[in-house]
Scaffold this motif. Structure first.
Motif, PDB file in Angstrom:
ATOM      1  N   GLU A 103     -24.477 -48.234 -19.720  1.00  0.00           N
ATOM      2  CA  GLU A 103     -24.633 -49.215 -18.650  1.00  0.00           C
ATOM      3  C   GLU A 103     -23.328 -49.244 -17.881  1.00  0.00           C
ATOM      4  OE1 GLU A 103     -26.688 -51.692 -17.407  1.00  0.00           O
ATOM      5  OE2 GLU A 103     -28.320 -50.601 -18.368  1.00  0.00           O
ATOM      6  N   GLN A 104     -23.359 -49.047 -16.585  1.00  0.00           N
ATOM      7  CA  GLN A 104     -22.122 -49.021 -15.824  1.00  0.00           C
ATOM      8  C   GLN A 104     -22.320 -49.655 -14.453  1.00  0.00           C
ATOM      9  OE1 GLN A 104     -22.237 -45.215 -14.285  1.00  0.00           O
ATOM     10  NE2 GLN A 104     -23.380 -44.351 -15.946  1.00  0.00           N
ATOM     11  N   SER A 105     -21.272 -49.548 -13.619  1.00  0.00           N
ATOM     12  CA  SER A 105     -21.347 -50.144 -12.283  1.00  0.00           C
ATOM     13  C   SER A 105     -22.357 -49.407 -11.425  1.00  0.00           C
ATOM     14  CB  SER A 105     -19.995 -50.076 -11.587  1.00  0.00           C
ATOM     15  OG  SER A 105     -18.979 -50.494 -12.456  1.00  0.00           O
ATOM     16  N   GLN A 144     -21.276 -33.761  -9.089  1.00  0.00           N
ATOM     17  CA  GLN A 144     -20.089 -33.090  -9.615  1.00  0.00           C
ATOM     18  C   GLN A 144     -20.438 -32.205 -10.791  1.00  0.00           C
ATOM     19  OE1 GLN A 144     -17.599 -36.829 -10.013  1.00  0.00           O
ATOM     20  NE2 GLN A 144     -16.118 -35.323  -9.348  1.00  0.00           N
ATOM     21  N   GLU A 145     -19.503 -31.346 -11.110  1.00  0.00           N
ATOM     22  CA  GLU A 145     -19.635 -30.523 -12.312  1.00  0.00           C
ATOM     23  C   GLU A 145     -19.639 -31.461 -13.526  1.00  0.00           C
ATOM     24  OE1 GLU A 145     -16.097 -27.846 -14.132  1.00  0.00           O
ATOM     25  OE2 GLU A 145     -15.475 -29.228 -12.554  1.00  0.00           O
ATOM     26  N   PHE A 146     -20.523 -31.213 -14.498  1.00  0.00           N
ATOM     27  CA  PHE A 146     -20.611 -32.020 -15.724  1.00  0.00           C
ATOM     28  C   PHE A 146     -19.822 -31.319 -16.822  1.00  0.00           C
ATOM     29  CE2 PHE A 146     -23.011 -33.059 -19.705  1.00  0.00           C
ATOM     30  CZ  PHE A 146     -22.686 -34.416 -19.739  1.00  0.00           C
ATOM     31  N   LEU A 147     -19.017 -32.070 -17.552  1.00  0.00           N
ATOM     32  CA  LEU A 147     -18.239 -31.496 -18.662  1.00  0.00           C
ATOM     33  C   LEU A 147     -18.966 -31.848 -19.955  1.00  0.00           C
ATOM     34  CD1 LEU A 147     -14.800 -32.829 -17.371  1.00  0.00           C
ATOM     35  CD2 LEU A 147     -15.736 -30.536 -17.046  1.00  0.00           C
ATOM     36  N   PRO A 148     -19.783 -30.922 -20.490  1.00  0.00           N
ATOM     37  CA  PRO A 148     -20.669 -31.289 -21.615  1.00  0.00           C
ATOM     38  C   PRO A 148     -19.908 -31.589 -22.894  1.00  0.00           C
ATOM     39  CG  PRO A 148     -20.939 -28.953 -21.044  1.00  0.00           C
ATOM     40  CD  PRO A 148     -19.954 -29.521 -20.063  1.00  0.00           C
ATOM     41  N   ILE A 168     -11.802 -39.280 -13.872  1.00  0.00           N
ATOM     42  CA  ILE A 168     -13.064 -39.445 -13.130  1.00  0.00           C
ATOM     43  C   ILE A 168     -13.090 -40.787 -12.400  1.00  0.00           C
ATOM     44  CG2 ILE A 168     -14.398 -37.968 -14.683  1.00  0.00           C
ATOM     45  CD1 ILE A 168     -15.551 -40.634 -15.892  1.00  0.00           C
ATOM     46  N   ASP A 169     -14.092 -40.942 -11.558  1.00  0.00           N
ATOM     47  CA  ASP A 169     -14.443 -42.229 -10.954  1.00  0.00           C
ATOM     48  C   ASP A 169     -13.335 -42.786 -10.062  1.00  0.00           C
ATOM     49  OD1 ASP A 169     -15.724 -44.523 -10.284  1.00  0.00           O
ATOM     50  OD2 ASP A 169     -15.699 -45.424 -12.283  1.00  0.00           O
ATOM     51  N   PHE A 170     -13.166 -42.165  -8.904  1.00  0.00           N
ATOM     52  CA  PHE A 170     -12.111 -42.578  -7.976  1.00  0.00           C
ATOM     53  C   PHE A 170     -12.608 -43.624  -6.974  1.00  0.00           C
ATOM     54  CE2 PHE A 170      -8.393 -39.817  -8.680  1.00  0.00           C
ATOM     55  CZ  PHE A 170      -8.909 -38.999  -9.666  1.00  0.00           C
ATOM     56  N   LEU A 208     -24.870 -36.496 -11.412  1.00  0.00           N
ATOM     57  CA  LEU A 208     -25.138 -37.129 -10.115  1.00  0.00           C
ATOM     58  C   LEU A 208     -24.942 -38.628 -10.292  1.00  0.00           C
ATOM     59  CD1 LEU A 208     -26.247 -37.148  -7.183  1.00  0.00           C
ATOM     60  CD2 LEU A 208     -28.546 -37.312  -8.150  1.00  0.00           C
ATOM     61  N   LYS A 209     -23.896 -39.150  -9.633  1.00  0.00           N
ATOM     62  CA  LYS A 209     -23.672 -40.605  -9.713  1.00  0.00           C
ATOM     63  C   LYS A 209     -24.258 -41.256  -8.471  1.00  0.00           C
ATOM     64  CE  LYS A 209     -19.389 -42.559  -9.553  1.00  0.00           C
ATOM     65  NZ  LYS A 209     -18.192 -43.197 -10.111  1.00  0.00           N
ATOM     66  N   LEU A 210     -25.174 -42.180  -8.701  1.00  0.00           N
ATOM     67  CA  LEU A 210     -25.774 -42.917  -7.590  1.00  0.00           C
ATOM     68  C   LEU A 210     -25.073 -44.266  -7.489  1.00  0.00           C
ATOM     69  CD1 LEU A 210     -29.464 -42.109  -8.503  1.00  0.00           C
ATOM     70  CD2 LEU A 210     -28.202 -41.198  -6.541  1.00  0.00           C
TER      71      LEU A 210
HETATM   72  N1  LIG Z   1     -17.811 -34.843 -14.829  1.00  0.00           N
HETATM   73  C1  LIG Z   1     -18.267 -35.478 -15.907  1.00  0.00           C
HETATM   74  N2  LIG Z   1     -18.572 -34.821 -17.047  1.00  0.00           N
HETATM   75  C2  LIG Z   1     -19.033 -35.467 -18.144  1.00  0.00           C
HETATM   76  N3  LIG Z   1     -19.274 -36.786 -18.195  1.00  0.00           N
HETATM   77  C3  LIG Z   1     -18.981 -37.504 -17.101  1.00  0.00           C
HETATM   78  C4  LIG Z   1     -18.469 -36.906 -15.893  1.00  0.00           C
HETATM   79  N4  LIG Z   1     -18.292 -37.879 -14.971  1.00  0.00           N
HETATM   80  C5  LIG Z   1     -18.676 -39.021 -15.565  1.00  0.00           C
HETATM   81  N5  LIG Z   1     -19.083 -38.817 -16.833  1.00  0.00           N
HETATM   82  C6  LIG Z   1     -19.616 -39.828 -17.778  1.00  0.00           C
HETATM   83  O1  LIG Z   1     -20.338 -40.789 -17.024  1.00  0.00           O
HETATM   84  C7  LIG Z   1     -19.837 -42.106 -17.263  1.00  0.00           C
HETATM   85  C8  LIG Z   1     -19.901 -42.924 -15.978  1.00  0.00           C
HETATM   86  O2  LIG Z   1     -19.169 -42.290 -14.947  1.00  0.00           O
HETATM   87  P1  LIG Z   1     -18.306 -43.122 -13.906  1.00  0.00           P
HETATM   88  O3  LIG Z   1     -17.944 -42.206 -12.775  1.00  0.00           O
HETATM   89  O4  LIG Z   1     -17.169 -43.775 -14.629  1.00  0.00           O
HETATM   90  O5  LIG Z   1     -19.352 -44.215 -13.410  1.00  0.00           O
HETATM   91  P2  LIG Z   1     -19.182 -45.776 -13.080  1.00  0.00           P
HETATM   92  O6  LIG Z   1     -18.414 -45.832 -11.806  1.00  0.00           O
HETATM   93  O7  LIG Z   1     -20.573 -46.277 -12.918  1.00  0.00           O
HETATM   94  O8  LIG Z   1     -18.435 -46.412 -14.241  1.00  0.00           O
HETATM   95  C9  LIG Z   1     -18.403 -41.880 -17.761  1.00  0.00           C
HETATM   96  O9  LIG Z   1     -17.975 -42.880 -18.614  1.00  0.00           O
HETATM   97  C10 LIG Z   1     -18.507 -40.549 -18.486  1.00  0.00           C
HETATM   98  O10 LIG Z   1     -18.866 -40.755 -19.825  1.00  0.00           O
END
Ligand SMILES: Nc1ncnc2c1ncn2[C@@H]1O[C@H](COP(=O)(O)OP(=O)(O)O)[C@@H](O)[C@H]1O
Ligand SMILES: O=P(O)(O)O[C@H]1O[C@H](CO)[C@@H](O[C@H]2O[C@H](CO)[C@@H](O)[C@H](O)[C@H]2O)[C@H](O)[C@H]1O
Length: 421
Positions: free
Chosen positions: A132-134, A196-200, A314-316, A146-148
């Motif tokens: 659960e996030q913003s 973005q690229e996902f880091l698995p 992440i998350d700028f 894909l962040k919406l």
């Molecule tokens: N490039 C990435 N690769 C792998 N996991 C990611 C990546 N970007 C984000 N995540 C995962 O997604 C979660 C939410 O991303 P985030 O950008 O912080 O969203 P929010 O702004 O909603 O908090 C992060 O806590 C992380 O676990």
């Protein structure tokens, strides 16, 4: 006469307060207006992109509709309508798999644009991240994330702008930006999401630090170096938009304003107000000059991912509750350092308290940072004030979101003031 749109708006008004990304979580909205509906997929299931005005603030939602919901989607239902059940489509992997490929320029609808040179597969299987996030994030084929965004704000979006600039500068500490979703509103474009690229193989810093504090200590220096490298790249990419300022009176004024805005309804903070304000005032005489620049704006251990490739930040997007102009404004880079130090304190006080660990990790992080840019410890009054500012923000955040956690930042306000500057 009640129309179908009125019925849907009423159902959304009841559904919104249960969504973590909905800012005014503690009450039902007074007014929900369905501003614009863009059909993305017809049939069963159907998919609609919807812009909402909730008490005057714009949000995006993706709505699915099916004649009947499968059991796995029962919790996603929003409204029963004569045409079928309307539900939160981000929970539906089948629909989300098809999303990117459906974002063709419908008049005034959402558009997906890949970054120049990026070849993006549009049909990878989707799963929604369980956190659960913003915002709401979908993982596509374990290759993309894909962040919406939920709030829709016209103007340059820092998550897009900063990632684009950092990757162009060749910074290794950010995930590659592959594209952006936008929509036209109020005569300009607003960001709806980033691909973005996902880091698995990544684990976030919070999970690492709380799983094994001992193992984390050496990581902190590398994290300090990564944050400083990102700061250097941001300063280069965006240039001296606000060249050296002789003192930080504007920063001190901002800290006072933020305190007034955040602490108003929080009686536990009242006894600390005089000491907090004195700490903010000491920023005015910190030795300058100072160069302000673009920063991360909401840095904490959850925003740092550790993978085989090292640390990725992440998350700028900055603090999602703030207006874009505020989030895009130049700041002193120690703001990010201070918020990360707060995160070490959180980890140290989560479970069994271990303040010595926090001190060690804090020093390791600052050592790493100082290997690339100026040592944060050379500005003790500024760092102290910025840590206090974040701790006050956290008291307000925890009271609204996780009341059981409020003692952590409240204890920090007290400890930080006891420790002086
Ligand atoms: N490039 C990435 N690769 C792998 N996991 C990611 C990546 N970007 C984000 N995540 C995962 O997604 C979660 C939410 O991303 P985030 O950008 O912080 O969203 P929010 O702004 O909603 O908090 C992060 O806590 C992380 O676990
Ligand atoms: O990740 P978000 O941008 O949604 O940030 C918000 O939520 C964070 C919690 O998930 C919150 O962070 C606070 O708790 C963290 C531990 O869960 C800790 O590491 C951080 O230092 C602390 O600030 C963040 O403040 C809030 O904006």
């Amino acid at each position: 006469m009640t129309t179908a749109v009125d019925t849907l708006a009423g159902a959304l008004a009841r559904w919104l307060p249960a969504q973590r990304w909905y800012a005014a979580k503690d009450r039902e909205p007074r007014e929900v207006l369905v501003e614009r509906v863009t059909p993305l997929l017809d049939g069963d299931p159907a998919l609609r992109h919807v812009l909402l005005l909730v008490d005057g603030e714009r949000y995006q939602v993706l709505l699915g509709r099916r004649a009947a919901l499968p059991a796995a989607l029962a919790g996603a239902a929003i409204a029963d309508t004569p045409a079928g059940v309307v539900y939160a489509a981000t929970r539906d992997g089948e629909l989300m798999t098809r999303l990117l490929g459906r974002l063709r320029a419908a008049p005034r609808g959402p558009v997906f644009e890949p970054e120049p040179g990026a070849r993006v597969a549009l049909d990878l299987p989707a799963r929604v991240l369980p956190v659960e996030q913003s915002n709401t994030s979908l993982v596509l084929g374990d290759r993309y994330i894909l962040k919406l965004f939920r709030r829709v704000l016209p103007g340059p979006h820092p998550d897009v702008e900063l990632h684009r600039a950092l990757r162009a500068a060749g910074t290794p500490h950010v995930a590659r930006l592959l594209g952006a979703l936008t929509v036209e509103v109020d005569g300009g474009r607003a960001a709806l999401g980033v691909l973005q690229e996902f880091l698995p193989d990544a684990r976030d810093g919070w999970a690492l630090a709380t799983a094994d504090r001992t193992a984390f200590a050496p990581e902190a220096a590398a994290l300090g170096r990564a944050v400083a490298t990102v700061h250097g790249a941001l300063a280069d990419a965006f240039g001296p938009r606000n060249p050296a300022v002789p003192d930080l009176s504007d920063t001190a004024d901002r800290l006072h304003r933020r305190f007034s805005a955040l602490a108003g309804g929080i009686p536990e903070l009242a006894p600390f107000e005089p000491a907090l304000r004195a700490a903010f005032d000491r920023v005015r005489t910190a030795p300058g000059p100072f160069t302000l620049q673009r920063v991360h704006g909401d840095l904490h251990l959850g925003q740092a991912l550790r993978s085989g490739g090292g640390w990725t930040i992440i998350d700028f997007e900055g603090e999602p509750g703030q207006p874009l102009a505020e989030r895009n404004a130049p700041r002193h880079p120690l703001q990010d350092v201070a918020t990360m130090l707060r995160s070490f304190d959180y980890a140290a006080h989560h479970g069994t308290a271990d303040p010595d660990w926090a001190r060690r990790v804090r020093d390791a992080f600052c050592d790493g940072y100082a290997g690339v840019l100026a040592d944060p410890r050379d500005q003790p009054a500024l760092l102290h004030a910025l840590e206090l500012d974040k701790a006050v923000y956290e008291v307000a955040y925890e009271r609204a979101n996780r009341p059981d956690w409020t003692a952590i930042p409240l204890g920090a306000v007290s400890r930080l003031l006891g420790a002086g500057s």
